[in-house]
Design a protein around this motif. Structure first.
Motif, PDB file in Angstrom:
ATOM      1  N   SER A  52       0.978  -1.353  -0.035  1.00 61.74           N
ATOM      2  CA  SER A  52       0.211   0.048  -0.217  1.00 61.74           C
ATOM      3  C   SER A  52       0.861   1.110  -0.005  1.00 61.74           C
ATOM      4  N   GLY A  53       2.041   1.269   0.467  1.00 59.69           N
ATOM      5  CA  GLY A  53       2.732   2.592   0.622  1.00 59.69           C
ATOM      6  C   GLY A  53       2.523   3.283   1.675  1.00 59.69           C
ATOM      7  N   THR A  54       3.393   4.434   2.256  1.00 61.40           N
ATOM      8  CA  THR A  54       2.933   5.341   3.104  1.00 61.40           C
ATOM      9  C   THR A  54       2.885   6.442   2.381  1.00 61.40           C
ATOM     10  N   GLU A  57       2.986   4.781  -3.291  1.00 61.61           N
ATOM     11  CA  GLU A  57       2.577   3.542  -3.705  1.00 61.61           C
ATOM     12  C   GLU A  57       3.634   2.406  -3.757  1.00 61.61           C
ATOM     13  N   ASP A  58       3.482   1.201  -3.311  1.00 59.08           N
ATOM     14  CA  ASP A  58       4.235   0.129  -3.416  1.00 59.08           C
ATOM     15  C   ASP A  58       5.541   0.242  -2.553  1.00 59.08           C
ATOM     16  N   GLU A  59       5.341   0.849  -1.333  1.00 59.26           N
ATOM     17  CA  GLU A  59       6.615   0.811  -0.563  1.00 59.26           C
ATOM     18  C   GLU A  59       6.141  -0.045   0.838  1.00 59.26           C
ATOM     19  N   PRO A  60       7.028  -1.255   1.056  1.00 56.74           N
ATOM     20  CA  PRO A  60       6.663  -2.109   2.232  1.00 56.74           C
ATOM     21  C   PRO A  60       7.068  -1.426   3.467  1.00 56.74           C
ATOM     22  N   PHE A  61       8.215  -0.135   3.547  1.00 53.03           N
ATOM     23  CA  PHE A  61       8.390   0.367   4.791  1.00 53.03           C
ATOM     24  C   PHE A  61       8.511   1.821   4.477  1.00 53.03           C
ATOM     25  N   GLN A  62       8.251   2.593   5.899  1.00 57.04           N
ATOM     26  CA  GLN A  62       8.899   3.919   5.638  1.00 57.04           C
ATOM     27  C   GLN A  62       9.634   4.150   7.035  1.00 57.04           C
ATOM     28  N   VAL A  63      10.728   4.967   6.975  1.00 56.31           N
ATOM     29  CA  VAL A  63      11.484   4.904   8.108  1.00 56.31           C
ATOM     30  C   VAL A  63      11.805   6.407   8.473  1.00 56.31           C
ATOM     31  N   ASP A  64      11.515   6.700   9.831  1.00 53.01           N
ATOM     32  CA  ASP A  64      11.596   8.127  10.332  1.00 53.01           C
ATOM     33  C   ASP A  64      12.724   8.006  11.403  1.00 53.01           C
ATOM     34  N   TYR A  65      13.826   8.670  11.168  1.00 53.05           N
ATOM     35  CA  TYR A  65      14.910   8.714  12.080  1.00 53.05           C
ATOM     36  C   TYR A  65      15.046  10.125  13.183  1.00 53.05           C
ATOM     37  N   GLU A  68      17.710   9.974  18.631  1.00 50.91           N
ATOM     38  CA  GLU A  68      17.491   8.857  19.891  1.00 50.91           C
ATOM     39  C   GLU A  68      16.497   7.649  19.712  1.00 50.91           C
ATOM     40  N   SER A  69      15.952   7.926  18.494  1.00 51.57           N
ATOM     41  CA  SER A  69      14.795   6.981  18.044  1.00 51.57           C
ATOM     42  C   SER A  69      14.846   6.979  16.570  1.00 51.57           C
ATOM     43  N   ILE A  70      14.265   5.552  16.269  1.00 51.97           N
ATOM     44  CA  ILE A  70      13.902   5.349  14.681  1.00 51.97           C
ATOM     45  C   ILE A  70      12.431   4.525  14.807  1.00 51.97           C
ATOM     46  N   THR A  71      11.548   5.156  13.949  1.00 55.13           N
ATOM     47  CA  THR A  71      10.289   4.511  13.829  1.00 55.13           C
ATOM     48  C   THR A  71      10.319   3.689  12.515  1.00 55.13           C
ATOM     49  N   VAL A  72       9.721   2.435  12.098  1.00 53.42           N
ATOM     50  CA  VAL A  72       9.614   1.989  11.056  1.00 53.42           C
ATOM     51  C   VAL A  72       8.046   1.591  10.788  1.00 53.42           C
ATOM     52  N   TRP A  73       7.478   2.364   9.815  1.00 48.44           N
ATOM     53  CA  TRP A  73       6.194   2.030   9.489  1.00 48.44           C
ATOM     54  C   TRP A  73       6.014   0.918   8.603  1.00 48.44           C
ATOM     55  N   VAL A  74       5.380  -0.132   9.015  1.00 40.81           N
ATOM     56  CA  VAL A  74       5.149  -1.423   8.297  1.00 40.81           C
ATOM     57  C   VAL A  74       3.889  -1.346   7.388  1.00 40.81           C
ATOM     58  N   ASN A  75       4.154  -1.537   6.090  1.00 39.34           N
ATOM     59  CA  ASN A  75       2.574  -1.514   5.368  1.00 39.34           C
ATOM     60  C   ASN A  75       2.418  -2.937   4.919  1.00 39.34           C
ATOM     61  N   GLY A  76       2.910  -3.859   5.628  1.00 38.07           N
ATOM     62  CA  GLY A  76       2.050  -5.373   5.204  1.00 38.07           C
ATOM     63  C   GLY A  76       1.243  -5.646   6.333  1.00 38.07           C
TER      64      GLY A  76
END
Length: 103
Positions: A52-54, A57-65, A68-76
Motif C-alpha cells: 500500500s505504501g505510506t 505506492e508500492d513501499e513496504p516500509f517508511q523509516v523516520d529517524y 535517539e529513536s527510529i520509527t519503522v512504518w510497516v505496510n504489510g
C-alpha cells in the motif's frame, strides 16, 4: 509465502547509546543496544504481493529517524523482528508466515 510478497529491512544502531525502535502501526517499542543489527520482515496482504505504501505506492516500509529513536512504518499485514542470527525478538500477529530473519 513466496519472496514476492515478503520484504526485509535491516536496522543498525551504529551509535554509542541505546536507540529506541518503534514499529508502527502496532506501537511496538524496543531498545536496540549499540552495534546491534535487527531485521524487520513483513508480508504483503495483497494477492499480487504489492504494498500500500505510506507516502508513495508500492513501499513496504517508511523509516523516520530522530537522534535517539527510529520509527519503522510497516505496510504489510504483520511483522516479525529478529536479530541477524534469526533469533526472534518480536512478532505482531500470530497469523504471520514463518518467522526469522530470512523467512
Amino acid at each position: 509465502m513466496d519472496s514476492v510478497g515478503t520484504a526485509r529491512l535491516l536496522i543498525s544502531n551504529g551509535g554509542e547509546s541505546a536507540l529506541e525502535l518503534t514499529v508502527e502501526p502496532w506501537a511496538e517499542t524496543h531498545q536496540m543496544l549499540p552495534k546491534q543489527t535487527w531485521v524487520v520482515v513483513t508480508h504483503s496482504p495483497a494477492a499480487d504481493g504489492s504494498w500500500s505504501g505510506t507516502l508513495r505506492e508500492d513501499e513496504p516500509f517508511q523509516v523516520d529517524y530522530r537522534p535517539e529513536s527510529i520509527t519503522v512504518w510497516v505496510n504489510g499485514n504483520c511483522f516479525h523482528l529478529s536479530d541477524t542470527d534469526a533469533n526472534v525478538i518480536d512478532s505482531a500477529d500470530w497469523h504471520c508466515p514463518a518467522q526469522g530473519a530470512f523467512s
